[in-house]
Design a protein around this motif. Structure first.
Motif, short mmCIF file in Angstrom:
data_model
loop_
_atom_site.label_atom_id
_atom_site.label_comp_id
_atom_site.label_asym_id
_atom_site.label_seq_id
_atom_site.Cartn_x
_atom_site.Cartn_y
_atom_site.Cartn_z
N ILE A 30 -71.61 60.08 5.43
CA ILE A 30 -72.60 59.05 5.10
C ILE A 30 -71.98 57.74 5.53
O ILE A 30 -70.94 57.33 4.99
N PHE A 31 -72.58 57.14 6.53
CA PHE A 31 -72.01 55.96 7.16
C PHE A 31 -72.79 54.72 6.74
O PHE A 31 -74.01 54.66 6.93
N GLY A 32 -72.10 53.77 6.15
CA GLY A 32 -72.77 52.55 5.69
C GLY A 32 -72.58 51.42 6.67
O GLY A 32 -71.46 51.11 7.05
N LEU A 33 -73.70 50.83 7.09
CA LEU A 33 -73.63 49.71 8.04
C LEU A 33 -74.06 48.44 7.32
O LEU A 33 -75.21 48.29 6.90
N LEU A 34 -73.09 47.53 7.17
CA LEU A 34 -73.35 46.25 6.51
C LEU A 34 -73.33 45.14 7.54
O LEU A 34 -72.67 45.24 8.56
N GLY A 35 -74.00 44.06 7.23
CA GLY A 35 -73.95 42.90 8.11
C GLY A 35 -74.90 41.85 7.60
O GLY A 35 -75.94 42.20 7.02
N PRO A 36 -74.59 40.56 7.79
CA PRO A 36 -75.51 39.53 7.31
C PRO A 36 -76.83 39.54 8.09
O PRO A 36 -76.94 40.25 9.10
N ASN A 37 -77.80 38.79 7.64
CA ASN A 37 -79.08 38.71 8.35
C ASN A 37 -78.82 38.31 9.81
O ASN A 37 -78.04 37.40 10.08
N GLY A 38 -79.47 39.03 10.71
CA GLY A 38 -79.36 38.70 12.13
C GLY A 38 -78.11 39.23 12.80
O GLY A 38 -77.83 38.92 13.96
N ALA A 39 -77.33 40.08 12.10
CA ALA A 39 -76.08 40.59 12.67
C ALA A 39 -76.32 41.58 13.81
O ALA A 39 -75.46 41.74 14.68
N GLY A 40 -77.46 42.25 13.81
CA GLY A 40 -77.76 43.21 14.87
C GLY A 40 -77.92 44.64 14.38
O GLY A 40 -78.01 45.57 15.18
N LYS A 41 -78.02 44.83 13.06
CA LYS A 41 -78.10 46.19 12.49
C LYS A 41 -79.37 46.90 12.97
O LYS A 41 -79.32 48.03 13.46
N THR A 42 -80.52 46.22 12.79
CA THR A 42 -81.79 46.86 13.17
C THR A 42 -81.84 47.08 14.67
O THR A 42 -82.34 48.12 15.15
N GLU A 198 -70.79 51.21 -1.47
CA GLU A 198 -69.53 51.71 -2.04
C GLU A 198 -69.74 53.05 -2.75
O GLU A 198 -68.91 53.94 -2.68
N TYR A 199 -70.88 53.17 -3.42
CA TYR A 199 -71.16 54.40 -4.17
C TYR A 199 -71.42 55.58 -3.23
O TYR A 199 -70.96 56.69 -3.45
N LEU A 200 -72.18 55.27 -2.17
CA LEU A 200 -72.75 56.34 -1.36
C LEU A 200 -71.90 56.76 -0.16
O LEU A 200 -71.86 57.94 0.17
N CYS A 201 -71.27 55.79 0.48
CA CYS A 201 -70.80 56.04 1.85
C CYS A 201 -69.35 56.51 1.93
O CYS A 201 -68.51 56.07 1.16
N ASP A 202 -69.09 57.40 2.91
CA ASP A 202 -67.72 57.86 3.17
C ASP A 202 -67.02 56.88 4.10
O ASP A 202 -65.82 56.69 4.03
N ASP A 203 -67.80 56.31 5.02
CA ASP A 203 -67.27 55.36 6.00
C ASP A 203 -68.13 54.12 5.99
O ASP A 203 -69.35 54.21 5.86
N HIS A 215 -64.10 48.74 10.21
CA HIS A 215 -64.60 50.11 10.10
C HIS A 215 -63.53 50.91 9.36
O HIS A 215 -62.46 51.14 9.90
N GLN A 216 -63.83 51.28 8.12
CA GLN A 216 -62.83 51.96 7.30
C GLN A 216 -63.48 53.06 6.50
O GLN A 216 -64.68 53.00 6.21
N SER A 217 -62.65 54.02 6.10
CA SER A 217 -63.16 55.03 5.17
C SER A 217 -63.20 54.40 3.77
O SER A 217 -62.51 53.41 3.51
N LYS A 218 -64.03 54.99 2.91
CA LYS A 218 -64.10 54.45 1.55
C LYS A 218 -62.73 54.53 0.86
O LYS A 218 -62.34 53.61 0.15
N GLU A 219 -62.00 55.63 1.13
CA GLU A 219 -60.67 55.76 0.50
C GLU A 219 -59.79 54.57 0.85
O GLU A 219 -59.12 54.00 -0.01
N GLU A 220 -59.82 54.18 2.13
CA GLU A 220 -58.98 53.04 2.55
C GLU A 220 -59.41 51.77 1.83
O GLU A 220 -58.58 50.97 1.40
N LEU A 221 -60.74 51.60 1.72
CA LEU A 221 -61.25 50.40 1.04
C LEU A 221 -60.86 50.39 -0.43
O LEU A 221 -60.42 49.38 -0.95
N ILE A 222 -61.05 51.54 -1.07
CA ILE A 222 -60.74 51.61 -2.50
C ILE A 222 -59.25 51.38 -2.72
O ILE A 222 -58.86 50.65 -3.61
N LYS A 223 -58.45 51.96 -1.82
CA LYS A 223 -57.02 51.79 -1.95
C LYS A 223 -56.65 50.31 -1.89
O LYS A 223 -55.94 49.79 -2.74
N SER A 224 -57.22 49.62 -0.88
CA SER A 224 -56.86 48.21 -0.75
C SER A 224 -57.43 47.40 -1.90
O SER A 224 -56.98 46.31 -2.20
#
Ligand SMILES: Nc1ncnc2c1ncn2[C@@H]1O[C@H](COP(=O)(O)OP(=O)(O)OP(=O)(O)O)[C@@H](O)[C@H]1O
Length: 287
Positions: A30-42, A198-203, A215-224
Motif C-alpha cells: 500500500i503506497f501512500g503518495l503525499l504532496g501539497p496542493n499542485g505538487a503533481g499527484k493527480t 501512516e496508518y495504512l501505507c507500507d511505503d 520515499h521510505q518504508s513505514k518502518e524507516e519512518l517510524i524508526k526515525s
C-alpha cells in the motif's frame, strides 16, 4: 515491482509538473503518495491511468510497457477518482451493473462481481437505493465498489476519504487493508491526511515540484520518529525507543549507571510525518 517509472516528464505549456521523476512501487504494497496542493499527484495518477499523455520517460506497469500495452494495463488496474464517478439517479446496483458491463462482465460473472463489490464495501442493504439519496460516506463507498468490479491488481485511490465522518473513514481504511491482505492488491493512495497514510501505507513518498522528495518504508519512518540517541560520557552512543515500555527504558539507564557512565546529550527523534512533510515541502501556502 508493480510500477516502475523512469525520468517521467510532464509539462503543461512551459510549466514542468513532473520533472524527470523516478519511482518504483512494490507489488502487493500500500503506497501512500503525499504532496501539497499542485505538487503533481493527480497528474501522475492520470498519466498512469492513460487519462493524459506524458512528454517523456518510461513507465512499466506489472511488467507491461505503458507505451505499448495500454489495453492489458487497463484491464489490470482501476482508478477511484476523488470526484463521485457514478450516476446519481441510478441505484447502487444499477450503477454496478452499468460499470461492470463496461468491463465486459456478463451474466453470472457480472452478478458475482457486483455481490463481491457490495459485500466488500458493506453496501448490500443500500443496493436498491438511488445513489443521490446516499450520505457522503455511502457515496464514497459506492465509488470504491465500482473500482473493485474488475478485481484490479492495482487500485488507485485519489483522496477517497474527503468530506466523510470518522466512522466511514475508518471503515474505508479497513476495506483497503482487507483488500490488500486478502487479494494482494497493490494500492496507490493519495491523501492530505498524514494519520491515514501512516496508518495504512507500507511505503510513503512525498512529491513536490514534480520530484520525489522522500520515499521510505513505514518502518524507516517510524524508526526515525521514535528513536532518541543518548550520547554517553565515554563517547559511545545508545539508541532508545521512546515507545518501549517503561521497564526497558529503566533497564537502559541502570545499565549506563552500572558502567559509571552518564548521558552527555540526548538527540530527540527526527520528526513526525507531518513535520517531515513540512520541512521537505517548506511551509509557504500553495495555490
Ligand atoms: N489541465 C491542466 N492545464 C494546465 N495546468 C494544469 C492542468 N492540470 C494541472 N495543472 C497544473 O499542474 C500542477 C500539478 O497539478 P495536480 O493537480 O497534478 O497537483 P496535485 O498534487 O494533484 O494537487 P491537489 O493536491 O491540489 O489535488 C499544478 O500547478 C496545476 O495547476
Amino acid at each position: 515491482m508493480a510500477i516502475q517509472i523512469t525520468h517521467l516528464l510532464k509539462r503543461y505549456d512551459k510549466n514542468v509538473v513532473l520533472d524527470h521523476l523516478d519511482l518504483d512501487i512494490k507489488q502487493g504494497s500500500i503506497f501512500g503518495l503525499l504532496g501539497p496542493n499542485g505538487a503533481g499527484k493527480t497528474t501522475l495518477v492520470s498519466i498512469l491511468n492513460f487519462l493524459i499523455p506524458k512528454d517523456a520517460g518510461k513507465i512499466t506497469i506489472l511488467g507491461h510497457d505503458w507505451d505499448k500495452n495500454q489495453k492489458e494495463i487497463k484491464s489490470l488496474c482501476s482508478l477511484v477518482p476523488q470526484s463521485y464517478a457514478f450516476y446519481p439517479s441510478l441505484s447502487a446496483y444499477e450503477n454496478l451493473e452499468f460499470f461492470g458491463a463496461l468491463h465486459g462482465l456478463k451474466h453470472k460473472d457480472l452478478t458475482r462481481q457486483i455481490h463481491y463489490a457490495l459485500e466488500m464495501t458493506a453496501l448490500e442493504k443500500y443496493r436498491y437505493k438511488r445513489a443521490e439519496s446516499f450520505s457522503g460516506g455511502l457515496k464514497r463507498r459506492l465509488n470504491i465498489a465500482i473500482g473493485l468490479l474488475n478485481n484490479p491488481k492495482i487500485l488507485y485511490l485519489d483522496e477517497p476519504t474527503v468530506g466523510i465522518d470518522p466512522q466511514s473513514r475508518h471503515y474505508i481504511l479497513n476495506v483497503i487493508k482487507k483488500l490488500n491482505q486478502s487479494e494482494g492488491t497493490t494500492v496507490i493512495y493519495t491523501s492530505h491526511y498524514m494519520d491515514e497514510i501512516e496508518y495504512l501505507c507500507d511505503d510513503i513518498a512525498i512529491l513536490d515540484h514534480g520530484k520525489i522528495m522522500l520515499h521510505q518504508s513505514k518502518e524507516e519512518l517510524i524508526k526515525s520518529d521514535h528513536i532518541a540517541t543518548l550520547h554517553l560520557s565515554d563517547e559511545s552512543q545508545k539508541e532508545i525507543n521512546l515507545y518501549e515500555d517503561y521497564d526497558a527504558l529503566v533497564d537502559t539507564f541502570c545499565e549506563i549507571k552500572e558502567k559509571s557512565l552518564h548521558v552527555k546529550e540526548i538527540t530527540l527523534p527526527k520528526s513526525s510525518l507531518e513535520n517531515l512533510f513540512l520541512s521537505l515541502t517548506k511551509k509557504e501556502l500553495r495555490d
